[in-house]
Design a protein around this motif. Structure first.
Motif, PDB file in Angstrom:
ATOM      1  N   ALA A 243       0.825  -1.206   0.000  1.00 44.06           N
ATOM      2  CA  ALA A 243       0.000   0.000   0.000  1.00 44.06           C
ATOM      3  C   ALA A 243       0.858   1.254   0.000  1.00 44.06           C
ATOM      4  O   ALA A 243       1.850   1.340   0.714  1.00 44.06           O
ATOM      5  CB  ALA A 243      -0.914   0.000   1.227  1.00 44.06           C
ATOM      6  N   TYR A 244       0.447   2.220  -0.818  1.00 49.17           N
ATOM      7  CA  TYR A 244       0.998   3.571  -0.765  1.00 49.17           C
ATOM      8  C   TYR A 244      -0.056   4.422  -0.057  1.00 49.17           C
ATOM      9  O   TYR A 244      -1.224   4.425  -0.456  1.00 49.17           O
ATOM     10  CB  TYR A 244       1.251   4.120  -2.167  1.00 49.17           C
ATOM     11  CG  TYR A 244       2.372   3.415  -2.867  1.00 49.17           C
ATOM     12  CD1 TYR A 244       3.690   3.762  -2.621  1.00 49.17           C
ATOM     13  CD2 TYR A 244       2.125   2.391  -3.777  1.00 49.17           C
ATOM     14  CE1 TYR A 244       4.737   3.112  -3.263  1.00 49.17           C
ATOM     15  CE2 TYR A 244       3.158   1.733  -4.422  1.00 49.17           C
ATOM     16  CZ  TYR A 244       4.458   2.099  -4.166  1.00 49.17           C
ATOM     17  OH  TYR A 244       5.483   1.452  -4.794  1.00 49.17           O
ATOM     18  N   PHE A 245       0.343   5.126   1.002  1.00 51.27           N
ATOM     19  CA  PHE A 245      -0.622   5.850   1.809  1.00 51.27           C
ATOM     20  C   PHE A 245      -0.073   7.200   2.235  1.00 51.27           C
ATOM     21  O   PHE A 245       1.135   7.455   2.156  1.00 51.27           O
ATOM     22  CB  PHE A 245      -1.025   5.021   3.043  1.00 51.27           C
ATOM     23  CG  PHE A 245       0.140   4.604   3.894  1.00 51.27           C
ATOM     24  CD1 PHE A 245       0.561   5.394   4.947  1.00 51.27           C
ATOM     25  CD2 PHE A 245       0.819   3.429   3.630  1.00 51.27           C
ATOM     26  CE1 PHE A 245       1.641   5.011   5.733  1.00 51.27           C
ATOM     27  CE2 PHE A 245       1.900   3.039   4.403  1.00 51.27           C
ATOM     28  CZ  PHE A 245       2.308   3.831   5.463  1.00 51.27           C
ATOM     29  N   VAL A 246      -0.968   8.068   2.704  1.00 47.33           N
ATOM     30  CA  VAL A 246      -0.610   9.400   3.173  1.00 47.33           C
ATOM     31  C   VAL A 246       0.061   9.262   4.540  1.00 47.33           C
ATOM     32  O   VAL A 246      -0.518   8.728   5.476  1.00 47.33           O
ATOM     33  CB  VAL A 246      -1.861  10.298   3.274  1.00 47.33           C
ATOM     34  CG1 VAL A 246      -1.493  11.674   3.798  1.00 47.33           C
ATOM     35  CG2 VAL A 246      -2.563  10.392   1.931  1.00 47.33           C
ATOM     36  N   ARG A 247       1.290   9.717   4.625  1.00 47.38           N
ATOM     37  CA  ARG A 247       2.101   9.565   5.835  1.00 47.38           C
ATOM     38  C   ARG A 247       1.458  10.202   7.063  1.00 47.38           C
ATOM     39  O   ARG A 247       1.490   9.633   8.149  1.00 47.38           O
ATOM     40  CB  ARG A 247       3.474  10.188   5.600  1.00 47.38           C
ATOM     41  CG  ARG A 247       4.322  10.286   6.844  1.00 47.38           C
ATOM     42  CD  ARG A 247       5.599  11.048   6.590  1.00 47.38           C
ATOM     43  NE  ARG A 247       6.523  10.330   5.761  1.00 47.38           N
ATOM     44  CZ  ARG A 247       7.298   9.333   6.171  1.00 47.38           C
ATOM     45  NH1 ARG A 247       7.215   8.937   7.410  1.00 47.38           N
ATOM     46  NH2 ARG A 247       8.115   8.734   5.363  1.00 47.38           N
ATOM     47  N   SER A 248       0.841  11.360   6.901  1.00 53.27           N
ATOM     48  CA  SER A 248       0.306  12.085   8.061  1.00 53.27           C
ATOM     49  C   SER A 248      -0.886  11.369   8.711  1.00 53.27           C
ATOM     50  O   SER A 248      -1.245  11.678   9.843  1.00 53.27           O
ATOM     51  CB  SER A 248      -0.103  13.503   7.659  1.00 53.27           C
ATOM     52  OG  SER A 248      -1.126  13.455   6.689  1.00 53.27           O
ATOM     53  N   GLU A 249      -1.499  10.420   8.032  1.00 55.34           N
ATOM     54  CA  GLU A 249      -2.651   9.698   8.575  1.00 55.34           C
ATOM     55  C   GLU A 249      -2.234   8.491   9.421  1.00 55.34           C
ATOM     56  O   GLU A 249      -3.071   7.884  10.088  1.00 55.34           O
ATOM     57  CB  GLU A 249      -3.552   9.209   7.435  1.00 55.34           C
ATOM     58  CG  GLU A 249      -4.167  10.318   6.624  1.00 55.34           C
ATOM     59  CD  GLU A 249      -5.285  11.021   7.359  1.00 55.34           C
ATOM     60  OE1 GLU A 249      -6.034  10.346   8.099  1.00 55.34           O
ATOM     61  OE2 GLU A 249      -5.401  12.242   7.208  1.00 55.34           O
ATOM     62  N   ALA A 250      -0.972   8.123   9.384  1.00 56.32           N
ATOM     63  CA  ALA A 250      -0.504   6.908  10.058  1.00 56.32           C
ATOM     64  C   ALA A 250      -0.311   7.118  11.555  1.00 56.32           C
ATOM     65  O   ALA A 250       0.142   8.167  11.998  1.00 56.32           O
ATOM     66  CB  ALA A 250       0.803   6.448   9.425  1.00 56.32           C
ATOM     67  N   VAL A 251      -0.653   6.088  12.318  1.00 57.29           N
ATOM     68  CA  VAL A 251      -0.418   6.060  13.763  1.00 57.29           C
ATOM     69  C   VAL A 251       0.555   4.916  14.026  1.00 57.29           C
ATOM     70  O   VAL A 251       0.310   3.781  13.614  1.00 57.29           O
ATOM     71  CB  VAL A 251      -1.733   5.819  14.543  1.00 57.29           C
ATOM     72  CG1 VAL A 251      -1.468   5.680  16.022  1.00 57.29           C
ATOM     73  CG2 VAL A 251      -2.726   6.929  14.263  1.00 57.29           C
TER      74      VAL A 251
ATOM     75  N   PRO B 237      -6.327   4.663   8.411  1.00 60.38           N
ATOM     76  CA  PRO B 237      -7.678   4.457   7.908  1.00 60.38           C
ATOM     77  C   PRO B 237      -7.601   4.049   6.439  1.00 60.38           C
ATOM     78  O   PRO B 237      -6.680   4.459   5.715  1.00 60.38           O
ATOM     79  CB  PRO B 237      -8.352   5.820   8.075  1.00 60.38           C
ATOM     80  CG  PRO B 237      -7.243   6.791   8.217  1.00 60.38           C
ATOM     81  CD  PRO B 237      -6.054   6.054   8.727  1.00 60.38           C
ATOM     82  N   HIS B 238      -8.527   3.233   6.020  1.00 58.63           N
ATOM     83  CA  HIS B 238      -8.533   2.762   4.631  1.00 58.63           C
ATOM     84  C   HIS B 238      -8.572   3.924   3.644  1.00 58.63           C
ATOM     85  O   HIS B 238      -7.988   3.862   2.567  1.00 58.63           O
ATOM     86  CB  HIS B 238      -9.721   1.817   4.408  1.00 58.63           C
ATOM     87  CG  HIS B 238      -9.650   1.065   3.131  1.00 58.63           C
ATOM     88  ND1 HIS B 238     -10.313   1.472   2.002  1.00 58.63           N
ATOM     89  CD2 HIS B 238      -8.982  -0.066   2.801  1.00 58.63           C
ATOM     90  CE1 HIS B 238     -10.057   0.619   1.023  1.00 58.63           C
ATOM     91  NE2 HIS B 238      -9.259  -0.326   1.479  1.00 58.63           N
ATOM     92  N   SER B 239      -9.222   5.013   4.019  1.00 61.03           N
ATOM     93  CA  SER B 239      -9.332   6.169   3.138  1.00 61.03           C
ATOM     94  C   SER B 239      -7.990   6.863   2.893  1.00 61.03           C
ATOM     95  O   SER B 239      -7.868   7.650   1.957  1.00 61.03           O
ATOM     96  CB  SER B 239     -10.336   7.176   3.702  1.00 61.03           C
ATOM     97  OG  SER B 239      -9.913   7.614   4.977  1.00 61.03           O
ATOM     98  N   ALA B 240      -6.965   6.578   3.711  1.00 58.90           N
ATOM     99  CA  ALA B 240      -5.646   7.193   3.520  1.00 58.90           C
ATOM    100  C   ALA B 240      -4.821   6.447   2.482  1.00 58.90           C
ATOM    101  O   ALA B 240      -3.767   6.935   2.074  1.00 58.90           O
ATOM    102  CB  ALA B 240      -4.892   7.234   4.848  1.00 58.90           C
ATOM    103  N   ILE B 241      -5.278   5.287   2.037  1.00 60.27           N
ATOM    104  CA  ILE B 241      -4.541   4.521   1.027  1.00 60.27           C
ATOM    105  C   ILE B 241      -4.768   5.152  -0.340  1.00 60.27           C
ATOM    106  O   ILE B 241      -5.900   5.380  -0.754  1.00 60.27           O
ATOM    107  CB  ILE B 241      -4.972   3.044   1.021  1.00 60.27           C
ATOM    108  CG1 ILE B 241      -4.623   2.395   2.358  1.00 60.27           C
ATOM    109  CG2 ILE B 241      -4.321   2.295  -0.137  1.00 60.27           C
ATOM    110  CD1 ILE B 241      -5.096   0.966   2.497  1.00 60.27           C
ATOM    111  N   LEU B 242      -3.670   5.435  -1.029  1.00 61.88           N
ATOM    112  CA  LEU B 242      -3.732   6.055  -2.350  1.00 61.88           C
ATOM    113  C   LEU B 242      -3.738   5.012  -3.462  1.00 61.88           C
ATOM    114  O   LEU B 242      -4.410   5.178  -4.473  1.00 61.88           O
ATOM    115  CB  LEU B 242      -2.546   6.997  -2.539  1.00 61.88           C
ATOM    116  CG  LEU B 242      -2.427   8.110  -1.503  1.00 61.88           C
ATOM    117  CD1 LEU B 242      -1.116   8.857  -1.673  1.00 61.88           C
ATOM    118  CD2 LEU B 242      -3.607   9.056  -1.605  1.00 61.88           C
TER     119      LEU B 242
END
Length: 137
Positions: free
Chosen positions: A83-91, A104-109
C-alpha cells in the motif's frame, strides 16, 4: 499469546524500512525517504470494513432468526498487498517488538497486488456469455 484485532475500516501495515531505490537506480537514505508525504508498506491485517445498516434486519419480523442490525462493507486492501498511503494519517504502533502503522482505509492512495496465483482464474469466455444470451431468446 494474544491476538491483535484491527477495528472497523483500519489497516495494519508493516512499513518499508531503510534505504529506498529511485527509478533511476539511486539509493535514498532513510532520512530522505521520511521527508516524503507518501509512504509505503505491506498490508498485514485489515479490519472488517465500513459499518453499514443491514437491510435484511427487521425488529417487526419476530419469526425471522435474529440478525444483527449492522453489516460491514469489506475493504479493498487485503493482507499481502503493498500500500501507498498518506504519511500524516498513520499512527505508529509497536506490537510483539515489531513496529507497525495503523491507517484508515481512506488514507490509502494505491495498492499493488501480486498476480492471481492462489485464486483460480476464470475459464469463461465471451463466447460462453453470448451463448447464455442466445439461450434466453
Amino acid at each position: 499469546m494474544s491476538e491483535l484485532i484491527v477495528i472497523g475500516d483500519r489497516v495494519l501495515i508493516k512499513p518499508q524500512e531503510g534505504e529506498q531505490k529511485t527509478k533511476s537506480g539511486l539509493l535514498l537514505p532513510a532520512g530522505a525517504a521520511e521527508q516524503e508525504n507518501v509512504r509505503g508498506g505491506r498490508v498485514v491485517k485489515t479490519g472488517p470494513g465500513y459499518l453499514t445498516q443491514n437491510p435484511e434486519y427487521s425488529e417487526n419480523d419476530s419469526w425471522r432468526p435474529s440478525d444483527t442490525p449492522v453489516r460491514y462493507l469489506p475493504l479493498q486492501a487485503e493482507p499481502g498487498d503493498y500500500a501507498y498511503f498518506v504519511r500524516s494519517e498513520a499512527v505508529e504502533l509497536k506490537y510483539d517488538a515489531t513496529d507497525y502503522l495503523i491507517i484508515p482505509h481512506s488514507a490509502i492512495l494505491a495498492l499493488v497486488r501480486d498476480d492471481m496465483t492462489s485464486e483460480e482464474k476464470s475459464d469463461t469466455t465471451i463466447e460462453d456469455i453470448e451463448d447464455l444470451w442466445e439461450d434466453d431468446e
